[in-house]
Design a protein around this motif. Structure first.
Motif, mmCIF file in Angstrom:
data_model
loop_
_atom_site.group_PDB
_atom_site.id
_atom_site.type_symbol
_atom_site.label_atom_id
_atom_site.label_comp_id
_atom_site.label_asym_id
_atom_site.label_seq_id
_atom_site.Cartn_x
_atom_site.Cartn_y
_atom_site.Cartn_z
ATOM 1 N N ARG A 73 0.551 -5.908 -10.208
ATOM 2 C CA ARG A 73 2.116 -5.938 -9.617
ATOM 3 C C ARG A 73 2.447 -5.278 -8.517
ATOM 4 O O ARG A 73 2.455 -4.119 -8.099
ATOM 5 N N ASP A 74 2.975 -5.959 -7.797
ATOM 6 C CA ASP A 74 3.893 -5.985 -7.176
ATOM 7 C C ASP A 74 5.200 -5.387 -6.614
ATOM 8 O O ASP A 74 5.918 -6.732 -6.353
ATOM 9 N N LYS A 75 5.259 -4.006 -6.565
ATOM 10 C CA LYS A 75 7.314 -3.458 -6.335
ATOM 11 C C LYS A 75 7.649 -4.048 -5.119
ATOM 12 O O LYS A 75 9.265 -4.165 -5.653
ATOM 13 N N THR A 76 7.667 -4.279 -4.454
ATOM 14 C CA THR A 76 7.698 -4.899 -3.504
ATOM 15 C C THR A 76 9.019 -6.591 -3.354
ATOM 16 O O THR A 76 9.811 -6.869 -3.092
ATOM 17 N N PHE A 77 8.498 -6.835 -4.318
ATOM 18 C CA PHE A 77 9.466 -8.174 -5.448
ATOM 19 C C PHE A 77 9.943 -7.895 -6.342
ATOM 20 O O PHE A 77 10.469 -8.554 -7.250
ATOM 21 N N GLY A 78 9.957 -6.737 -6.358
ATOM 22 C CA GLY A 78 11.151 -6.344 -7.782
ATOM 23 C C GLY A 78 9.701 -5.755 -9.150
ATOM 24 O O GLY A 78 8.826 -6.208 -8.600
ATOM 25 N N TRP A 79 11.065 -5.488 -9.628
ATOM 26 C CA TRP A 79 10.173 -4.933 -11.205
ATOM 27 C C TRP A 79 9.587 -6.295 -11.909
ATOM 28 O O TRP A 79 10.747 -6.818 -12.473
ATOM 29 N N GLY A 80 8.867 -6.194 -12.122
ATOM 30 C CA GLY A 80 8.334 -7.844 -13.003
ATOM 31 C C GLY A 80 6.865 -8.186 -12.817
ATOM 32 O O GLY A 80 6.008 -6.549 -12.921
ATOM 33 N N LEU A 81 6.357 -9.392 -12.671
ATOM 34 C CA LEU A 81 5.452 -9.152 -13.343
ATOM 35 C C LEU A 81 4.592 -10.346 -12.003
ATOM 36 O O LEU A 81 3.251 -10.353 -11.750
ATOM 37 N N THR A 82 5.231 -9.971 -10.334
ATOM 38 C CA THR A 82 4.645 -10.441 -9.106
ATOM 39 C C THR A 82 3.606 -10.037 -8.963
ATOM 40 O O THR A 82 4.426 -9.028 -8.972
ATOM 41 N N GLY A 83 2.283 -10.213 -8.316
ATOM 42 C CA GLY A 83 1.519 -9.674 -7.758
ATOM 43 C C GLY A 83 1.391 -10.199 -6.786
ATOM 44 O O GLY A 83 2.103 -10.509 -5.951
ATOM 45 N N SER A 84 0.467 -9.574 -5.755
ATOM 46 C CA SER A 84 0.164 -10.008 -5.112
ATOM 47 C C SER A 84 -1.151 -9.847 -4.624
ATOM 48 O O SER A 84 -2.298 -8.749 -4.825
ATOM 49 N N ILE A 85 -0.761 -10.733 -3.293
ATOM 50 C CA ILE A 85 -2.828 -10.274 -2.640
ATOM 51 C C ILE A 85 -3.430 -10.269 -1.263
ATOM 52 O O ILE A 85 -2.149 -10.741 -0.201
ATOM 53 N N THR A 86 -3.951 -9.103 -0.163
ATOM 54 C CA THR A 86 -3.550 -9.441 0.811
ATOM 55 C C THR A 86 -4.945 -9.764 1.109
ATOM 56 O O THR A 86 -6.414 -9.329 0.322
ATOM 57 N N PHE A 87 -4.627 -10.174 2.064
ATOM 58 C CA PHE A 87 -6.446 -10.888 2.640
ATOM 59 C C PHE A 87 -6.911 -11.192 3.786
ATOM 60 O O PHE A 87 -5.481 -11.106 4.760
ATOM 61 N N THR A 88 -8.264 -11.451 4.643
ATOM 62 C CA THR A 88 -8.039 -11.734 5.792
ATOM 63 C C THR A 88 -8.815 -13.698 6.264
ATOM 64 O O THR A 88 -9.443 -13.404 5.171
ATOM 65 N N ASP A 89 -7.750 -13.440 7.200
ATOM 66 C CA ASP A 89 -7.973 -15.410 6.743
ATOM 67 C C ASP A 89 -9.513 -15.508 8.071
ATOM 68 O O ASP A 89 -9.633 -14.763 8.663
ATOM 69 N N LYS A 90 -9.927 -17.416 8.066
ATOM 70 C CA LYS A 90 -10.603 -17.485 8.593
ATOM 71 C C LYS A 90 -10.895 -17.586 10.059
ATOM 72 O O LYS A 90 -11.784 -17.079 10.989
ATOM 73 N N LYS A 91 -9.132 -16.541 10.542
ATOM 74 C CA LYS A 91 -8.884 -16.404 12.057
ATOM 75 C C LYS A 91 -9.220 -15.155 12.663
ATOM 76 O O LYS A 91 -8.929 -14.423 13.390
ATOM 77 N N GLY A 92 -9.296 -14.719 11.499
ATOM 78 C CA GLY A 92 -9.384 -12.795 11.383
ATOM 79 C C GLY A 92 -8.002 -12.238 11.127
ATOM 80 O O GLY A 92 -7.751 -11.327 10.854
ATOM 81 N N LYS A 93 -6.671 -12.919 10.745
ATOM 82 C CA LYS A 93 -5.677 -12.519 10.099
ATOM 83 C C LYS A 93 -5.715 -11.403 9.322
ATOM 84 O O LYS A 93 -5.861 -12.460 7.979
#
Length: 263
Positions: A73-93
């Motif tokens: 649950r990520d409140k960045t998108f408001g109150w609800g059921l939307t989550g989020s994923i934080t990751f590092t891509d193959k370019k290191g970003k």
């Protein structure tokens, strides 16, 4: 560790699912430590840690990324059921992307109560007799029950960041709540109102017919479940993508219009 901290005189705030709180008290042989405060959550159920790890490993392999954080649950998108994923891509970003419940097989199966442990469907803590000093959760239905409190109606509560319900279960919990009461916006309610849209305060989650099939598919290889889920939603996937592109502000406005029509 909790026991050692308590015995040394340190104050401990322990939070978790109701069964974890009950487990802690059992370990402490139900000794009443004045310096221990417990908080349980309104829990729907918990899948196995192994299944979740397999899902994360599947995503990392498929997208060639390294996942650092998964928020259901990520409140960045408001109150609800939307989550989020934080990751590092193959370019290191480092990047953060939304996780929509219908488009994530694991998240959807979790919300749909399809992958919980067997004991969750027989949970004995899904009632008003909570093991912790305080119970917290989402106050689903707050806008319907107390529309006069909303900012848009002249009140002082904005639902964008969510509204929490707090159940005070013990005298110790009541004293603790008094410490913070002046720091938050409080609207008094009751168990009956809060439990209307928090079903796990009344009864356990109900097991679905797909559960056994899903768990049989799973043999430490999440890809099998992913293929099954994709085949199941098929053309609905496009519909889910369109729905999730709708801005939160527009959804909020439509809900408000809908409430007026229903009146």
């Amino acid at each position: 560790q909790v026991k050692e901290l308590l015995k040394s005189g340190k104050s401990v705030l322990f939070s978790g699912t109701p069964c974890q709180i009950a487990g802690l008290y059992g370990f402490l042989q139900n000794k009443d430590y004045e310096n221990l405060i417990t908080i349980d959550i309104i829990c729907h159920g918990t899948p196995s840690a192994d299944l979740f790890k397999s899902y994360i490993n599947f995503l990392e392999k498929k997208k060639n990324i390294k996942i650092e954080k998964f928020k259901f649950r990520d409140k960045t998108f408001g109150w609800g059921l939307t989550g989020s994923i934080t990751f590092t891509d193959k370019k290191g970003k480092k990047k953060t992307k939304a996780i929509y419940s219908k488009l994530s097989s694991y998240y959807h199966l979790f919300l749909n109560a399809d992958i919980y442990q067997e004991s969750c469907y027989k949970c004995k803590y899904t009632n008003s007799h909570r093991p912790a000093d305080i119970t917290i959760g989402d106050f689903w239905g707050f806008a319907h029950e107390y529309p006069e409190c909303l900012v848009e109606n002249g009140g002082n509560i904005d639902t964008k960041n969510g509204i929490s319900c707090v159940l005070i279960n013990t005298n110790k919990g009541h004293k603790m709540f008094e410490y913070i009461e002046d720091l938050i916006t409080v609207k008094e309610s009751n168990f009956t109102v809060i439990s209307k849209r928090n079903g796990q305060l009344v009864s356990p989650s109900v097991t679905h017919q797909d559960r056994n099939h899903i768990l049989n598919l799973y043999s430490h290889d999440y890809e099998v479940i992913e293929k099954w889920y994709k085949n199941r939603i098929r053309y609905k996937k496009l519909l889910y993508i369109i729905i999730n592109k709708i801005p939160y502000s527009l959804i909020k406005r439509l809900k408000k219009i809908g409430r007026k029509i229903l009146k």
